[in-house]
Design an enzyme around this catalytic site. Structure first.
Site, PDB file in Angstrom:
ATOM      1  N   GLU A   1     -15.681  48.749  -9.133  1.00 43.73           N
ATOM      2  CA  GLU A   1     -15.096  48.758  -7.783  1.00 43.73           C
ATOM      3  C   GLU A   1     -14.862  50.180  -7.301  1.00 43.73           C
ATOM      4  OE1 GLU A   1     -12.144  46.125  -6.024  1.00 43.73           O
ATOM      5  OE2 GLU A   1     -11.983  45.217  -7.995  1.00 43.73           O
TER       6      GLU A   1
ATOM      7  N   ASN B   1     -10.424  38.209  -7.763  1.00 45.43           N
ATOM      8  CA  ASN B   1     -11.438  37.974  -8.802  1.00 45.43           C
ATOM      9  C   ASN B   1     -10.894  38.654 -10.047  1.00 45.43           C
ATOM     10  OD1 ASN B   1     -14.499  37.202  -7.741  1.00 45.43           O
ATOM     11  ND2 ASN B   1     -13.287  38.196  -6.162  1.00 45.43           N
TER      12      ASN B   1
ATOM     13  N   CYS C   1      -6.452  41.191  -4.493  1.00 44.35           N
ATOM     14  CA  CYS C   1      -6.561  41.200  -5.947  1.00 44.35           C
ATOM     15  C   CYS C   1      -5.627  42.180  -6.651  1.00 44.35           C
ATOM     16  CB  CYS C   1      -8.001  41.395  -6.387  1.00 44.35           C
ATOM     17  SG  CYS C   1      -8.186  40.933  -8.132  1.00 44.35           S
TER      18      CYS C   1
ATOM     19  N   ASN D   1     -13.431  46.991   0.530  1.00 48.69           N
ATOM     20  CA  ASN D   1     -13.221  45.620   0.070  1.00 48.69           C
ATOM     21  C   ASN D   1     -12.218  45.025   1.062  1.00 48.69           C
ATOM     22  OD1 ASN D   1     -12.564  43.295  -1.343  1.00 48.69           O
ATOM     23  ND2 ASN D   1     -12.541  44.310  -3.330  1.00 48.69           N
TER      24      ASN D   1
ATOM     25  N   GLU E   1     -11.115  36.967  -2.456  1.00 51.38           N
ATOM     26  CA  GLU E   1     -11.727  38.303  -2.369  1.00 51.38           C
ATOM     27  C   GLU E   1     -13.251  38.163  -2.512  1.00 51.38           C
ATOM     28  OE1 GLU E   1     -11.270  40.520  -6.039  1.00 51.38           O
ATOM     29  OE2 GLU E   1     -11.238  42.443  -4.980  1.00 51.38           O
TER      30      GLU E   1
ATOM     31  N   LYS F   1      -8.688  46.932   1.127  1.00 50.52           N
ATOM     32  CA  LYS F   1      -7.975  46.996  -0.158  1.00 50.52           C
ATOM     33  C   LYS F   1      -7.442  48.398  -0.446  1.00 50.52           C
ATOM     34  CE  LYS F   1      -8.788  45.395  -4.963  1.00 50.52           C
ATOM     35  NZ  LYS F   1      -9.787  44.671  -5.802  1.00 50.52           N
TER      36      LYS F   1
HETATM   37  N1  CDV Z   1     -10.836  42.446  -8.380  1.00 46.34           N
HETATM   38  C1  CDV Z   1      -9.792  43.034  -8.999  1.00 46.34           C
HETATM   39  O1  CDV Z   1      -9.073  43.809  -8.382  1.00 46.34           O
HETATM   40  N2  CDV Z   1      -9.607  42.768 -10.302  1.00 46.34           N
HETATM   41  C2  CDV Z   1      -8.579  43.376 -11.109  1.00 46.34           C
HETATM   42  C3  CDV Z   1      -8.985  43.494 -12.545  1.00 46.34           C
HETATM   43  C4  CDV Z   1     -10.059  44.453 -12.759  1.00 46.34           C
HETATM   44  C5  CDV Z   1      -7.824  43.922 -13.408  1.00 46.34           C
HETATM   45  C6  CDV Z   1      -7.275  42.618 -11.032  1.00 46.34           C
HETATM   46  O2  CDV Z   1      -6.232  43.278 -10.850  1.00 46.34           O
HETATM   47  O3  CDV Z   1      -7.254  41.402 -11.200  1.00 46.34           O
END
Ligand code: CDV
Length: 329
Positions: free
Chosen positions: A151, A202, A177, A115, A47, A132
């Protein structure tokens, strides 16, 4: 003949706030070439793989829609893909005959911010995009946090949802993510016959809303991806940007997960590292045609609430109206 895709999960170590796009693209090219040398058909980057994870900062006092000169915030977004600085990736992929999947912040011509993941085939042509769906974090500056997770300020939720693509001799989907924590992500693609889901992430080790979850980050990471793979009979490629980036420690643990739910390859470091495995797409059938034969065993009429409701509803056990609502929709 079996359909086998050799995948390189291209984990990245930290990208500093001051790092140039050129220097990051150079790192991606090293991993891409490493993938080609390892016989990969596809290299998957994480990501937001072109910049530091900028939602950790409150970058603008006003609104996110900034006119006029490019601000630091705007500088993190790509207005075209490929653009002049990312074209070398596409050119090298075409030259090597290898596909890739790249996460980046997208600013569309009409001003939308997503994203995004782009999937590129071995000919250097774009197969599709994914924006996303589940945007975590918060919208407003929360100065009491050790670092921000803005975000929800910097990205819109995808209006498009989860789609799959015919590519790499199989059916490929993407997620980003936080999406990986939601069973719906995998199921919606599972219902489209997905055979490989590419997921970049991330994930800071510190979770401000509930730090008691911090020591469980690695467990939860594999828990959700292994469950998603098994329950939908699909390969899952989970790719991290890990290590300590601008003082924030993020989870690495990049993994290639089989439709059995087993981790078949995993990163040993928290830096730039290519994790390689040959993925037999025909293995998906074993699960899709037996335990998870959706046509035979699923009961969609029992799951109405899933598509209809966001948060939980108080359904009183034995209440005929509540039960009717739960089943009918
Ligand atoms: N980049 C993300 O989506 N990170 C989230 C954190 C904030 C919980 C994740 O689900 O890993």
């Amino acid at each position: 003949m079996t359909r086998s895709v050799r995948v390189g999960a291209a984990q990245l170590g930290p990208i500093a706030r001051a790092d140039s796009r050129e220097s990051v693209v150079e790192r991606l090219l090293v991993l891409l070439r490493d993938g080609a040398a390892s016989g990969c058909d596809l290299v998957v980057f994480p990501e937001l793989a072109l910049t530091t994870f900028f939602p950790r900062w409150y970058l603008d006092e006003g609104d996110v829609e900034i006119a006029g000169d490019t601000t630091e915030l705007d500088s993190y977004y790509e207005t075209e893909m490929p653009g002049p600085l990312t074209q070398p990736l596409f050119d090298e992929a075409r030259r090597l005959g290898i596909g890739f999947c790249l996460g980046y912040a997208e600013l569309t011509p009409d001003g939308h911010r997503y994203n995004t993941y782009v999937l590129v085939d071995g000919g250097g042509d774009i197969v599709g995009h994914y924006r996303k769906v589940h945007i975590p974090g918060h919208e407003m500056h929360e100065p009491e946090r050790q670092f921000q997770h803005l975000e929800r300020r910097y990205f819109e939720e995808s209006p498009e949802g989860f789609h799959v693509h015919k590519a790499f001799d199989g059916i490929v989907g993407m997620a980003i993510c936080n999406d990986r924590r939601w069973p719906e992500t995998y199921r919606v693609m599972g219902l489209q016959g997905v055979e490989m889901i590419l997921i970049g992430y991330n994930t800071p080790l510190h979770y401000a809303p509930d730090p008691s979850q911090n020591p469980l980050q690695a467990f939860h990471n594999h828990l959700v991806m292994q469950a998603g793979a098994y329950q939908n009979g699909t390969w899952v490629i989970g790719v991290a940007k890990g290590g300590v980036e601008e003082g924030v420690e993020s989870l690495a643990q990049t993994a290639i997960i089989a439709p059995s739910g087993q981790v078949v390859a995993q990163a040993a470091t928290i830096g730039d590292e290519l994790v390689v495995a040959s993925c037999d797409l025909d293995m998906c059938e074993k699960y899709k045609k037996t335990l998870f034969d959706f046509d035979r065993y699923r009961r969609p009429e029992m799951y109405g609430l899933i598509a209809k409701t966001g948060g939980p509803r108080a359904l009183v056990e034995g209440d005929p109206d509540a039960l009717k609502e739960q089943h009918d929709e």
